[in-house]
Design an enzyme around this catalytic site. Structure first.
Site, PDB file in Angstrom:
ATOM      1  CB  THR A  20      -0.959   0.008   1.207  1.00 40.53           C
ATOM      2  OG1 THR A  20      -1.730   1.213   1.195  1.00 40.53           O
ATOM      3  CG2 THR A  20      -0.207  -0.085   2.523  1.00 40.53           C
TER       4      THR A  20
ATOM      5  CG  HIS B 180       5.526 -11.420  16.533  1.00 33.84           C
ATOM      6  ND1 HIS B 180       6.541 -12.256  16.130  1.00 33.84           N
ATOM      7  CD2 HIS B 180       6.072 -10.607  17.479  1.00 33.84           C
ATOM      8  CE1 HIS B 180       7.648 -11.952  16.780  1.00 33.84           C
ATOM      9  NE2 HIS B 180       7.387 -10.955  17.615  1.00 33.84           N
TER      10      HIS B 180
END
Length: 416
Positions: free
Chosen positions: A335, A387
């Site tokens: 983006t 994560h």
């Protein structure tokens, strides 16, 4: 009468229903081929329903905000009405032309005869009428002068009455009066579109499911800017597209994903799904919401092919002609908030992907190069990652690899 049924078109394997977003025509309207009749909104894209032929709309089966299934009837039209209307219109035009060629002559003769009679009858009265008009004109001039004098006196009195007030007080009072008189306090409730609702659901799902962490770095854009300034004219002349930065970041990300494949993986029902291909989504902002067309097999494409695909998808997204297949898939996303001036941000992962790269504005900053402070065009980049499967050192290695590719563009051309 030839009745044509207009139905909900097929919009991809994963799309089974849609919502009628807006209806642009009414029953009885005459439409031409490819005129937009209504817009259907899905959870991925807004699709325009167009007239297949010239004709007249007869009946609408659905209304705005109605939920429809693929293949459902939307409206009907008659394609023979237009031809009949054209013939009638042609005949009426011919009649109008005939009357226009004869009527002006008659009217002209009548007006000329009446004018002659009026001139003869009013010869004796012309002098008296002109004298009366002159007297009336003098009276009007006198009254206008009197009124203007009164207005001037009133303005002077207003100025005298305000001499004790400061200019700031006068300006504040006048602006306050204007604001109160011109201001309208209104509220308007507009239902969210299907596309916007789906975007909201997916983004919230990403925040709820993934353990999102963001790592940052900065890139010296000098090498890429020099390459653009040197070859942008020839690039445009040869490839018929402008030289863009996003294609280089797509290529750099594709190469970095091959080096750190866990960033290209995703979680699938307790398993880690690894891929030997790279499909990168490039976020495009439209007036109907954010869409992410996919550059498939970006790892085996060159920069020119990537740039061409980005331009095609961006134009289709803005024109509302992008297809569901163009938005399906994707193993990684990019983006670019820098086109709007964003200096730094933390992008949200597009599920089920595991990472997203955020690009930002290029700004001149003082940096230390070989022990000397120099001004360089710098860009902050951000990598948000899940994560749960991507460790911090893997994310940093991936982001540093992108930085190295961009700061030394030649490496991408020779794949080293």
């Amino acid at each position: 009468m030839s009745i044509i049924e207009i139905k909900v078109p097929t919009m991809g394997e994963s799309v089974v229903d849609a919502v009628v977003g807006s209806i642009n025509k009414n029953a009885g309207d005459v439409v031409k081929k490819d005129d937009v009749i209504m817009t259907l909104e899905t959870d991925k894209v807004a699709v325009d329903v167009v007239a297949p032929k010239d004709g007249k709309l007869l009946e609408f089966i659905v209304q705005e905000s109605s939920e429809v299934k693929i293949g459902a009837l939307l409206c009907t039209m008659d394609d023979e009405v237009v031809a009949n209307n054209v013939n009638v219109a042609d005949r009426s035009k011919s009649k109008i032309n005939i009357t226009q060629t004869t009527d002006p002559v008659i009217q002209e003769g009548a007006i000329s005869n009446d004018a002659k009679l009026a001139n003869v009858s009013n010869k004796n009265e012309s002098h008296s009428a002109s004298d009366k008009d002159l007297a009336l004109a003098k009276d009007n001039i006198g009254s206008k002068n009197t009124s203007s004098a009164m207005q001037t006196n009133s303005k002077e009195s207003d100025i005298d009455s305000n001499t004790n007030k400061s200019p700031i007080d006068n300006d504040f009072a006048m602006s306050k009066t204007r604001d109160l008189s011109m201001r309208t306090r209104e509220e308007k409730s507009i239902k969210m579109t299907r596309l916007r609702s789906r975007i909201a659901e997916r983004l919230k799902q990403s925040q709820n499911d993934a353990a999102i962490l963001t790592t940052f770095n900065e890139i010296d854009m000098s090498s890429l800017l020099m390459l653009k300034n040197k070859h942008q004219d020839n690039f445009l002349l040869k490839h018929k597209i402008k030289f863009g930065f996003t294609s280089f970041f797509v290529k750099a990300a594709a190469m970095a994903l091959l080096e750190v494949p866990i960033v290209n993986a995703s979680i699938d029902n307790g398993y880690v799904l690894h891929r030997n291909y790279v499909d990168i989504g490039v976020a495009v902002s439209t007036n109907k919401g954010l869409v992410v067309p996919i550059i498939h097999n970006a790892d085996i494409m060159d920069v020119v092919a990537i740039e061409r695909d980005i331009k095609v998808y961006a134009n289709k997204a803005k024109n509302g002609t992008i297809a569901i297949d163009d938005l399906t898939g994707g193993t990684f996303s990019i983006t670019n908030g820098g086109v709007f001036g964003s200096l730094l941000s933390t992008p949200i992962i597009n599920p089920p992907q595991s990472a997203i790269l955020g690009l930002h504005a290029i700004k001149d900053r003082a940096v230390v190069v070989d022990g000397e402070v120099k001004v360089r065009p710098m860009m902050y980049v951000a990598l948000s990652y899940d994560h749960r499967i991507i460790d911090g050192h893997e994310a940093v290695i991936f982001l540093c690899s992108i930085r190295e590719y961009i700061e030394d563009c030649a490496r991408m051309l020779i794949s080293v």
